[in-house]
Design an enzyme around this catalytic site. Structure first.
Site, PDB file in Angstrom:
ATOM      1  N   GLU A  59       0.857  -1.187   0.000  1.00 46.97           N
ATOM      2  CA  GLU A  59       0.000   0.000   0.000  1.00 46.97           C
ATOM      3  C   GLU A  59       0.893   1.235   0.000  1.00 46.97           C
ATOM      4  O   GLU A  59       1.796   1.359   0.826  1.00 46.97           O
ATOM      5  CB  GLU A  59      -0.920   0.024   1.227  1.00 46.97           C
ATOM      6  CG  GLU A  59      -1.833   1.246   1.265  1.00 46.97           C
ATOM      7  CD  GLU A  59      -2.768   1.255   2.466  1.00 46.97           C
ATOM      8  OE1 GLU A  59      -3.556   2.221   2.581  1.00 46.97           O
ATOM      9  OE2 GLU A  59      -2.710   0.312   3.281  1.00 46.97           O
ATOM     10  N   ASN A 103      -4.673   4.986  -2.166  1.00 51.13           N
ATOM     11  CA  ASN A 103      -5.898   5.505  -1.552  1.00 51.13           C
ATOM     12  C   ASN A 103      -6.450   6.684  -2.352  1.00 51.13           C
ATOM     13  O   ASN A 103      -5.697   7.549  -2.811  1.00 51.13           O
ATOM     14  CB  ASN A 103      -5.617   5.961  -0.118  1.00 51.13           C
ATOM     15  CG  ASN A 103      -5.284   4.802   0.796  1.00 51.13           C
ATOM     16  OD1 ASN A 103      -6.163   4.104   1.266  1.00 51.13           O
ATOM     17  ND2 ASN A 103      -3.994   4.577   1.030  1.00 51.13           N
ATOM     18  N   GLU A 157      -8.083   2.077  -3.351  1.00 47.71           N
ATOM     19  CA  GLU A 157      -8.784   1.933  -2.074  1.00 47.71           C
ATOM     20  C   GLU A 157      -9.671   3.148  -1.838  1.00 47.71           C
ATOM     21  O   GLU A 157      -9.212   4.288  -1.899  1.00 47.71           O
ATOM     22  CB  GLU A 157      -7.784   1.810  -0.918  1.00 47.71           C
ATOM     23  CG  GLU A 157      -6.976   0.527  -0.936  1.00 47.71           C
ATOM     24  CD  GLU A 157      -6.225   0.312   0.364  1.00 47.71           C
ATOM     25  OE1 GLU A 157      -6.547   1.001   1.367  1.00 47.71           O
ATOM     26  OE2 GLU A 157      -5.315  -0.536   0.399  1.00 47.71           O
ATOM     27  N   ASP A 173     -12.145   0.314   1.749  1.00 49.26           N
ATOM     28  CA  ASP A 173     -11.278   0.461   2.921  1.00 49.26           C
ATOM     29  C   ASP A 173     -12.118   0.650   4.186  1.00 49.26           C
ATOM     30  O   ASP A 173     -13.239   1.171   4.132  1.00 49.26           O
ATOM     31  CB  ASP A 173     -10.365   1.676   2.713  1.00 49.26           C
ATOM     32  CG  ASP A 173      -9.170   1.652   3.640  1.00 49.26           C
ATOM     33  OD1 ASP A 173      -8.948   0.627   4.312  1.00 49.26           O
ATOM     34  OD2 ASP A 173      -8.447   2.665   3.693  1.00 49.26           O
ATOM     35  N   GLU A 206      -6.608  -5.375   8.323  1.00 49.09           N
ATOM     36  CA  GLU A 206      -5.653  -4.323   8.696  1.00 49.09           C
ATOM     37  C   GLU A 206      -5.295  -4.437  10.173  1.00 49.09           C
ATOM     38  O   GLU A 206      -6.066  -4.964  10.969  1.00 49.09           O
ATOM     39  CB  GLU A 206      -6.266  -2.938   8.456  1.00 49.09           C
ATOM     40  CG  GLU A 206      -6.702  -2.648   7.033  1.00 49.09           C
ATOM     41  CD  GLU A 206      -7.373  -1.291   6.924  1.00 49.09           C
ATOM     42  OE1 GLU A 206      -6.994  -0.526   6.042  1.00 49.09           O
ATOM     43  OE2 GLU A 206      -8.291  -1.000   7.720  1.00 49.09           O
TER      44      GLU A 206
END
Length: 548
Positions: A323, A384, A416, A446, A503
């Protein structure tokens, strides 16, 4: 002398001092008419000002001053009249006595136009309320002081732009007019209401004894806006942030008190409750402004960078992707947490260039890893996308530009998006996600479980991956409720054909428990903290060789 005044096209007279009064030596016909109108109904202002002008007129007529100019305002049968008058010493060969020439130029029409223009300049045309300039002028002119407390209460309609975007500006105007009427209906006698911005109002309240008075006004405002407003066939719920600044008992400029109320209402938009200005609030606002300014410079100078946190397959232990996370090390502020600078970027609109930069940089790093490896690395990269980007930018175009400029295949990139951003505008979100899917991108939701989505939304949108929020993962081994929630999410994802990522895994025990429940991938400090691009590539190569 008569020839002198008769030649003047305006009311004119030659005067000279006579004892403690003035004697008109010669006047023209226009002056006679002027005097008749003035004497008919002199205004209070005219009488008051005459007491100020008379000594100066005497001084000029007596030769002690050269000239003097003043305005004359009075009421006449034709309405208010305004003259620009002057008196100046003159010398005539026919007279050795000190003389002065008085003239008056009719400025009534110009004055009337000026008053109309000034009224329009200080008035909001839609609501007929004072605009910002008019409101501040009225606040300045009102009687306040240490013994007479006063406050400015700011009201900001939340998400008003969505009404304009969805229903059009005419509907938006109707909302503004209705809100103005409702707020005006609940004010106390003597309070002043102004429309100080597109969707912003301000109230100046005098005779404020204590904070309870201000709280009561705020409660009445919220109560007035509770009832939905009907526009055509729609019922619109109007929400408002309310903040106020109370005078500290000293002489303060209206602009300063207004500025403080704006700081308070801005904080109210963030907190969702009524806010009162405090000195610390201003310090926070100044810090945010400084942060925004420095972030703007950092973006212009390409001073931000990306760190990468790995995703690990819970079944094999293989690093399968990373990420990309924006990071900022400022020369003055040091390492600035994303928790601080991302909200500032979203609020200021800087998230748009920041988001495009992150997409491009992430693709560039992936292309660089391919080059260093000698072939395509078997990794995916997650980026993101902010709700503000979805609402205000062409995200699909930004992704396309990043892929085209680097040659990276869209199938290797995952976007995301937070749960709340996905459900904010379902139709717009579906159009965007379909455009991204057309480029072979993977879509991940997310922080799943923390927003407001439902099964219908999950079915309507082309989502590939659910990321289970860390709040459910942390401590799930010893918490039956959390474990049940995680199990339910995994079951839901399996039923919908979606992959899952957990996560916030910080222990081997949690990772093992998630693997046993059927979670596909994990991310967290147990595996690795975010690291630089070079370290991330080295981390993957080391794990890749080990697994092979």
């Amino acid at each position: 002398m008569h020839a002198v005044v008769d030649a003047i096209m305006h009311p004119a007279a030659i005067i000279r001092p006579k004892g403690e009064s003035i004697e008109y030596v010669s006047v023209n016909s226009r002056f006679e008419q002027f005097e008749r109108e003035r004497d008919a109904e002199p205004s209070a202002d005219d009488r008051t000002r005459h007491g100020l002008w008379f000594p100066r007129m005497m001084a000029v007529a007596a030769g002690e001053e050269e000239s003097f100019q003043f305005n004359l305002d009075y009421a006449s049968a034709l309405g208010p009249r305004t003259y620009s008058a002057s008196i100046a010493r003159i010398s005539l060969p026919t007279s050795s006595a000190p003389l002065a020439l008085f003239t008056a130029i009719d400025r009534s029409d110009a004055s009337r136009i000026e008053k109309v223009l000034r009224r329009e300049l200080l008035t909001d045309m839609l609501t007929a309320l004072p605009n910002r300039a008019g409101f501040l002028e009225q606040v300045e002119e009102r009687e306040t002081g240490p013994e007479l407390g006063h406050a400015i209460i700011a009201v900001d309609l939340i998400r008003f732009s969505r009404i304009n975007e969805s229903l059009g500006s005419i509907a938006g105007d109707e909302i503004i007019i209705t809100v103005a009427r409702r707020i005006k209906s609940i004010l106390r006698a003597g309070d002043v209401l102004g429309r100080v911005g597109g969707n912003e109002f301000a109230i100046h309240s005098v005779a404020v004894k204590d904070m309870e008075d201000v709280l009561q006004v705020a409660k009445r405002i919220r109560s007035a806006l509770e009832t939905p407003i009907r526009i055509s066939s729609y019922l619109i719920n109007v929400e408002a942030a309310v903040g106020c600044a109370v005078s500290n008992g000293e002489e303060e400029e209206a602009e300063e008190l207004f500025r403080r109320s704006q700081v308070a209402v801005k904080r109210s938009k963030q907190s969702g409750v009524f806010e009162v200005y405090r000195p610390s609030t201003l310090i926070e606002a100044q810090e945010r402004f400084n942060l925004e300014s420095r972030l703007r410079d950092a973006l212009a100078q390409d001073a931000l960078y990306l760190d990468f946190q790995p995703f690990v397959s819970l079944s094999s232990g293989e690093v399968v992707g990373f990420e990309a996370l924006a990071r900022w090390n400022d020369t003055e502020l040091g390492n600035v947490s994303p928790v601080k600078f991302i909200p500032v970027a979203e609020e200021s609109g800087l998230i748009l260039p920041l988001g495009r930069w992150a997409l491009r940089k992430a693709a560039e790093h992936l292309a660089k890893w391919d080059e260093e490896y000698g072939s395509r690395v078997p990794l995916t990269l997650n980026v993101n996308v902010s709700p503000v980007q979805i609402a205000r930018d062409d995200v699909a175009e930004a992704v396309r530009e990043a892929l085209d400029s680097t040659g990276v295949d869209g199938a290797r990139v995952t976007v995301e998006v937070t749960e709340s951003a996905l459900v904010a505008d379902i139709a717009k979100t579906r159009t965007l996600l379909n455009a991204l899917k057309a480029m072979d991108l993977t879509i991940a939701m997310d922080d799943f479980g923390t927003g407001f989505s439902n099964l219908a939304n999950l079915q309507m949108l082309p989502i590939d991956v659910l990321k289970i929020d860390r709040s459910f993962v942390n401590g799930m081994v010893g918490d039956r409720d959390k474990k049940a929630i995680v199990r339910a999410i995994l079951s839901l994802a399996g039923a919908l054909g979606m992959r899952t990522v957990a996560e916030g895994i910080e222990t081997a025990e949690v990772g093992q428990a998630l693997a046993e429940l059927g979670c596909d991938r994990g991310q967290g400090y147990y595996y690795a903290r975010p690291m630089s691009a070079d370290d991330a590539f080295a981390f993957w190569r080391a794990r890749h060789r080990s697994n092979n």
